[in-house]
Enzyme design. Structure first.
Site: not given
Length: 676
Positions: A91, A290
């Site tokens: 991430d 995201y």
């Protein structure tokens, strides 16, 4: 798997995929963790105040026991002779950087690393990301900030939990984000408890043609009644002042994670953690960008593609939009790691009804917010009127909508969730010094109201803005925690029994328990204050930007913890607050048995008697050790249980008998009905 698909990697192996010149593997959470205090010396196995503070000079890490297999896979792949470079595709944020780097360091890999930095999991975004891999060194400062956050949290958690547990003779969990959050909830409940409602009275005038005007507030009912009597003798009032203004309400900003969580709690009743889980799933399905972002704006390079995205999504949801004002959501200076949360173009090609209901609801909020944010202002005309009746001044406000603007889109998308809001009625069309006819007058009684209990929505807001008053005006992070961690903080407080969720009419509120109130009562201001944590967040951001050295930050933390250990004493009278709830008498030694977080313990430290809440014997019966069961066992030495379940699924009734081993430990046996 999305990366493998885009890269054309199809060969599935144990713990990774291989093909087309790539090896694709994955981390499962934090594979590498900070070692416990015992790794720094045997003396730290037991909690002793004389051994504090624990401030490691050389930090040690261990592979998590639950992820050893996957760590071994990653280590083997990184050291394969045919592997030339490693791509960090975790991430794109502080925690993602930390997870990869710790694994890389623990494997002792020395091969060059590139960084994949994405805000969307759509195929085109992944292809573009791999075509533009960045040097890992660009994110060294981000990694250092992540290390500082992790190590400072460890030092505060370990030292403060041990310090206060030893001072008060019971396990106390303390955290640098968790404790200030709990303190806010405790302070809110104290303000509610201390609040004394005060009654007030107003006189309302109703006009011919619609609208009402209100007098000032009277603290004495008799004063309001005298005015009411005089007003009822009047048929007209004199208009002293009329002011009409056209106003515009700007569209809302795009969502960051916290504002999404707040709206999902307020409109849908979701907890912050539920919303994060739904958003993460939507991200992995390539339907949103995201989610763990703290920005509500987009970057300049996204402006050109935004009208097309908005138009496609509006068409999918049957919403009519005339223009897309992309410029009002674009600001490079307000985007750090990630831009605001957006639906992706994949939404237009997705069967919305096939998604789980929770994901549908969260996606609808995100879609609605995009269409509203690029919409037109909501325009209305507001009229303020002051009039005199019976010698007293009355005021009124009226509102007429001129253009629905973005609110029309919001109603179209979320009408069933928004509820009906009472709009101000239009006022009579009158001029100053004209007479206005009265159709009636009445007395209205009201009372001042206390602050409201925290909901997940309002607690998140307080976490986000905590310490705002004491921070510089240009500070970018004034809150405690980050968008990605606030939900977990609330869940941890609930799990540890410091906060509890309770239904209050239609909403669930978060209330501090007696245990939570007691903890905050004995906690020094420094630890429970949001100022310290907000200051940390600001400094961690400076480390990310290369404006502060990591060792400078850690020196400050070490100094603070050392001073806390040296100067903190048990608060006077705290033994009453921190006293454990007694539920019975120990069958082994006769001392009191008290309830603690993990079980029911004998207060005699030399005695080994305990009834664990997570009791294996009772779990095998399909039952649990709760306060009622423990109380019954301690009083009678037995408890009859209905509908126990055997390993083969057979249901039966039985009596559990409690006895003790020679060393005082609890021992259970079964007595079956009917002589079984």
């Amino acid at each position: 798997m999305s990366y493998a698909k885009v890269l054309g990697v199809q060969g599935r192996q144990d713990g990774y995929l291989e093909g087309n010149g790539y090896l694709v593997s994955w981390c499962v959470g934090h594979l590498v963790e900070l070692a416990p205090p015992s790794a720094y010396g045997e003396q730290y196995v037991k909690w002793n105040i004389d051994d504090l503070p624990i401030l490691p000079q050389k930090w040690q890490y261990l592979v998590s026991a639950s992820t050893k297999k996957q760590f071994a896979v990653l280590k083997k792949l990184m050291h394969r002779a045919d592997v030339e470079t490693v791509v960090n595709s975790c991430d794109a944020g502080r925690e993602g950087e930390l997870i990869f780097r710790l694994v890389y360091e623990q494997t002792k890999c020395k091969k060059p690393v590139s960084r994949l930095w994405l805000s969307s999991m759509e195929d085109n975004a992944i292809r573009e990301g791999f075509a533009n891999l960045r040097p890992s060194t660009e994110y060294d400062a981000l990694y250092q900030a992540a290390l500082c956050r992790e190590r400072a949290d460890w030092e505060v958690g370990i030292n403060c939990s041990r310090l206060f547990s030893c001072l008060y003779g019971r396990p106390l969990a303390v955290g640098r984000v968790m404790t200030p959050t709990l303190a806010m909830a405790v302070q809110r409940e104290a303000a509610i408890s201390a609040f004394t409602p005060e009654k007030f009275y107003t006189v309302l005038l109703a006009f011919v043609g619609g609208g009402t005007a209100s007098s000032k507030r009277f603290s004495q009912k008799a004063d309001a009644e005298r005015l009411l009597t005089r007003c009822r003798k009047e048929v007209q009032t004199t208009v002293q002042k009329v002011e009409r203004k056209e106003k515009a309400e700007k569209p809302p900003q795009l969502y960051d994670l916290t504002t999404l969580q707040r709206d999902a709690n307020r409109l849908l009743g979701f907890t912050a953690q539920q919303t994060l889980n739904y958003a993460q799933s939507l991200y992995e399905k390539k339907l949103i960008t995201y989610p763990r972002t703290d920005s509500r704006f987009l970057t300049e390079d996204m402006a050109a593609s935004l009208p097309g995205l908005a138009a496609a999504i509006a068409d999918t949801f049957g919403v009519e939009t005339s223009t897309t004002n992309a410029r009002q959501v674009v600001d490079n200076s307000k985007v750090t790691d990630h831009h605001a949360l957006l639906p992706t173009a994949s939404v237009a090609r997705t069967d919305f009804s096939a998604l789980p209901s929770g994901e549908q609801s969260v996606l609808r909020l995100i879609v609605a917010r995009l269409l509203c944010a690029v919409g037109e202002p909501h325009r209305y005309a507001e009229t303020s009127m002051t009039t005199i009746c019976a010698g007293e001044e009355f005021s009124a406000k009226g509102k007429v909508v001129l253009d629905e603007g973005w609110k029309g889109i919001e109603r179209k998308m979320l009408g069933d969730l928004l509820g009906k809001k009472k709009e101000s009625a239009a006022l009579p069309d009158v001029q100053e010094q004209n007479e206005c006819s009265i159709v009636g007058a009445e007395l209205k009684e009201g009372q001042t109201t206390p602050p409201k209990h925290y909901t997940e929505d309002t607690l998140l807001r307080s976490m986000e803005t905590a310490s705002a008053d004491s921070m510089p005006e240009d500070a970018e992070r004034q809150g405690i925690g980050t968008p990605a961690t606030r939900a977990a903080t609330i869940e941890k407080l609930v799990a540890k029994g410091f906060l509890e969720r309770k239904s209050d009419k239609k909403t669930k509120v978060l209330l501090p328990t007696d245990k939570g109130k007691a903890l905050i009562t004995v906690m020094p201001e420094q630890i429970q204050s949001a100022d310290m944590t907000a200051d940390w967040e600001a400094k961690l951001l400076r480390i990310e930007r290369g404006e502060m050295k990591p060792n400078e930050f850690m020196t400050e933390i070490n100094t603070m913890i050392t001073a806390l250990v040296e100067n903190t004493e048990a608060a006077k009278g705290a033994d009453v607050l921190m006293k454990n709830k007694m539920i019975g008498v120990c069958p082994n030694c006769g001392a009191n048995v008290v309830e603690r977080e993990k079980g029911y313990f004998c207060e005699n430290r030399e005695c080994r008697f305990v009834l664990w809440k997570d009791n294996a014997f009772f779990k095998r019966l399909g039952k649990r050790m709760d306060t009622h069961v423990a109380d019954k066992l301690l009083r009678d030495g037995r408890i009859r249980l209905k509908d126990c379940k055997s390993a083969k699924g057979k249901v039966y009734n039985a009596t559990v008998l409690l006895s003790t081993e020679a060393d005082g430990r609890s021992k259970f046996s079964l007595e079956f009905e009917g002589g079984r």
